[in-house]
Design a protein around this motif. Sequence first.
Motif, PDB file in Angstrom:
ATOM      1  N   THR A  89      12.734   0.975  15.007  1.00 19.84           N
ATOM      2  CA  THR A  89      13.771   2.001  14.907  1.00 19.84           C
ATOM      3  C   THR A  89      13.506   3.008  13.793  1.00 19.84           C
ATOM      4  OG1 THR A  89      15.089   0.493  13.544  1.00 19.84           O
ATOM      5  CG2 THR A  89      15.573   0.545  15.903  1.00 19.84           C
ATOM      6  N   GLU A  90      12.467   2.767  12.991  1.00 17.94           N
ATOM      7  CA  GLU A  90      12.074   3.705  11.936  1.00 17.94           C
ATOM      8  C   GLU A  90      10.555   3.714  11.839  1.00 17.94           C
ATOM      9  OE1 GLU A  90      14.145   3.689   8.154  1.00 17.94           O
ATOM     10  OE2 GLU A  90      15.781   2.549   9.032  1.00 17.94           O
ATOM     11  N   THR A  95       7.158  13.528  14.196  1.00 23.13           N
ATOM     12  CA  THR A  95       7.812  13.812  15.476  1.00 23.13           C
ATOM     13  C   THR A  95       6.832  14.478  16.441  1.00 23.13           C
ATOM     14  OG1 THR A  95       9.970  14.062  14.422  1.00 23.13           O
ATOM     15  CG2 THR A  95       9.679  15.117  16.574  1.00 23.13           C
ATOM     16  N   ALA A 116      15.624   1.921  19.395  1.00 25.65           N
ATOM     17  CA  ALA A 116      14.163   1.863  19.378  1.00 25.65           C
ATOM     18  C   ALA A 116      13.572   2.858  20.370  1.00 25.65           C
ATOM     19  CB  ALA A 116      13.692   0.447  19.691  1.00 25.65           C
ATOM     20  N   GLU A 119      13.772   6.343  19.107  1.00 24.47           N
ATOM     21  CA  GLU A 119      12.687   6.578  18.161  1.00 24.47           C
ATOM     22  C   GLU A 119      11.366   6.787  18.901  1.00 24.47           C
ATOM     23  OE1 GLU A 119      11.200   6.608  14.002  1.00 24.47           O
ATOM     24  OE2 GLU A 119      12.738   7.462  15.284  1.00 24.47           O
ATOM     25  N   ARG A 122      11.288  10.229  20.050  1.00 33.84           N
ATOM     26  CA  ARG A 122      11.050  11.163  18.938  1.00 33.84           C
ATOM     27  C   ARG A 122       9.576  11.342  18.648  1.00 33.84           C
ATOM     28  NH1 ARG A 122       9.681  11.233  13.753  1.00 33.84           N
ATOM     29  NH2 ARG A 122       9.565   8.956  13.544  1.00 33.84           N
TER      30      ARG A 122
END
Length: 248
Positions: A89-90, A95, A116, A119, A122
């Motif tokens: 999630t990080e 990007t 998740a 992300e 992203r």
Amino acid sequence: MTREIEALAVTMDVFGELPVARLVAARADELLDVSEHDTVVDVGCGPGAAVASLSARGVRAIGVDVSPEMLEIAARRHPGCEFRVGSATELPLETGGMRGYRAEKVLHAVADPAAALAEAARVLAPGGRIVLVGQDWELLAADADDPVLTREVLAGAAAGMPSPRSARRFRNLLLDGGFTGVEVEVHTLLCTAASGAALLPAIAGGALRSGTVDPVALEGWLAEQERRIEADRFFAAVPLFVASADRP
């Protein structure tokens, strides 16, 4: 380095060598559809086998894992490959910089699989590919003398996972995340002696974390399964879901 991390790396090695696991890994690479010089992230990369395989084909593969200790193992096994600490999630990635995203046996351990996939969207470039591989812990089947206790143990193991049903949700999670061209297939992983010995700690750990299984009953169930392993009578089946999609 903790023994738990070392044992987990060995467990991943054992499962990775099973015929169906090798087939699924090859299928995941095929679905990922990346070429030389493309950049791919392998989320939850573990000891780094997939990163090394992709790198050998000229792909720039970046392995990400939450465990620095696991990444120490990966870096030692695969010098020259790229590994970074981060979570699903990080991700420690810019990007839109990825052509491909893969996550194998990861989302069941993530409390919010939708986050998740947000992300993943992203970091993927438009037209990038995503491939998810995972087991549904509530569909695990194991042979045992006591079917009632077995149901309790396996249900407890599933309850001890943050997102035990994430694999069956792959299609809808991807659609909800805005991905297109979503496809899902299912393969069955069969576990006997060696792989059974690797599977039992995951079952036991989940059942204990859930607090829904009597510890004494669980100990007896595990002892029976260990006897089955010694006699080459252990048998379990785990469905593996493989999903792929495109980032619009």
